[in-house]
Motif scaffolding. Structure first.
Motif, PDB file in Angstrom:
ATOM      1  N   GLN A  78       0.863  -1.178   0.000  1.00 37.90           N
ATOM      2  CA  GLN A  78       0.000   0.000   0.000  1.00 37.90           C
ATOM      3  C   GLN A  78       0.899   1.228   0.000  1.00 37.90           C
ATOM      4  N   TRP A 120      -0.338   6.912  -1.137  1.00 36.63           N
ATOM      5  CA  TRP A 120      -1.660   7.417  -1.495  1.00 36.63           C
ATOM      6  C   TRP A 120      -2.741   6.403  -1.159  1.00 36.63           C
ATOM      7  N   LEU A 121      -2.403   5.424  -0.328  1.00 40.84           N
ATOM      8  CA  LEU A 121      -3.350   4.442   0.213  1.00 40.84           C
ATOM      9  C   LEU A 121      -3.945   3.542  -0.858  1.00 40.84           C
ATOM     10  N   ASN A 122      -3.179   3.312  -1.922  1.00 41.09           N
ATOM     11  CA  ASN A 122      -3.618   2.362  -2.942  1.00 41.09           C
ATOM     12  C   ASN A 122      -2.691   1.152  -2.923  1.00 41.09           C
ATOM     13  N   LEU A 123      -3.195   0.019  -3.393  1.00 44.21           N
ATOM     14  CA  LEU A 123      -2.402  -1.201  -3.481  1.00 44.21           C
ATOM     15  C   LEU A 123      -1.734  -1.205  -4.844  1.00 44.21           C
ATOM     16  N   ASN A 149     -10.323   3.332  -4.676  1.00 48.34           N
ATOM     17  CA  ASN A 149      -9.412   2.886  -5.716  1.00 48.34           C
ATOM     18  C   ASN A 149     -10.115   1.905  -6.642  1.00 48.34           C
ATOM     19  N   TYR A 200      -9.408  -1.238  -9.600  1.00 55.57           N
ATOM     20  CA  TYR A 200      -8.472  -2.227 -10.109  1.00 55.57           C
ATOM     21  C   TYR A 200      -9.136  -3.031 -11.214  1.00 55.57           C
TER      22      TYR A 200
END
Lengths: 121, 106
Positions: free
Chosen positions: A102, A105-108, B34, B36
């Motif tokens: 992570q 920017w708190l994204n995976l 987010n 994906y």
């Protein structure tokens, strides 16, 4: 470029411990602006967050309450890897297990390739 | 946990079509959302973060919008390589949660 390479057994017997390792390249386990996650995916439950570790002068850990204390994440700075250890497994723990980074920017933004672990006798 | 609900669960569209995928959160998550795409047998790939910021290397035909509880992923002109399953995911809480996925076919 960050790469996460997972390894571990594909089959575990009920009541035993499931262990998966995630080798990190292109970043450091002690990067203090990222976190390292374990996530699993199964047809019945979809994606499920399991736990995370992050380094902020020392390592911190968060675990999903649903796992009821069965999960331990162990960081190894000498090998730049993290490991997942899930005890007392049942067939309901059958899933594809992923490690992921992570970013700030708190994204995976980086994922391991995933390992299918089947719990069966 | 915050529940994420996507719609539709699947869609089929023509090359060049505009495609919208919706995602709803069970409580307000600001812009901590987010998107994906996952192809069969592969790990998910990040497309959009912070609800509207395109991840590096993602084509500009992808865009995201929304805040609070309602979000949308838009593909402005669907291409053959866009097939796969799309997931939204909230990062408002440490206990990350994902939508159930939207399967996109040509």
């Amino acid at each position: 470029q960050v790469q996460l390479q997972q390894s571990g057994p594909g089959l575990v017997k009920p009541s035993q411990t499931l262990s998966v390792t995630c080798d990190i390249s292109g970043d450091s386990l002690t990067n203090n602006v990222v976190s390292w996650f374990w996530i699993r995916q199964s047809p019945s439950r979809g994606f499920e967050w399991l736990g995370k570790t992050y380094f902020r002068s020392t390592f911190y850990f968060d675990y999903a309450v649903s796992l009821k204390g069965r999960l331990t994440i162990t960081p190894d700075t000498s090998k730049n890897q993290i490991s997942l250890h899930l005890t007392s497994v049942t067939p309901e723990d059958t899933a594809v297990y992923y490690c992921a980074r992570q970013g700030q920017w708190l994204n995976l933004d980086s994922w391991g390739q995933g390992i299918l672990v089947t719990v069966s006798s | 946990d915050i529940q994420m609900t996507q719609s539709p669960s699947s869609l089929s569209a023509f090359v060049g079509d505009r495609v919208n995928i919706s995602c709803r959160a069970s409580q307000s998550i600001g812009v901590h959302l987010n998107w994906y795409r996952q192809n069969l047998g592969k790990a998910p790939n990040l497309l959009i973060f912070g609800a509207a910021t395109l991840h590096s290397g993602v084509p500009s035909r992808f865009s995201g919008s929304g805040s609070g509880t309602e979000f949308t992923l838009t593909i402005s002109s669907l291409q053959p390589g866009d097939v796969g399953t799309y997931y939204c995911q909230q990062s408002y809480r440490t206990s990350l949660t994902f939508g159930q996925g939207t399967n996109v076919e040509i």
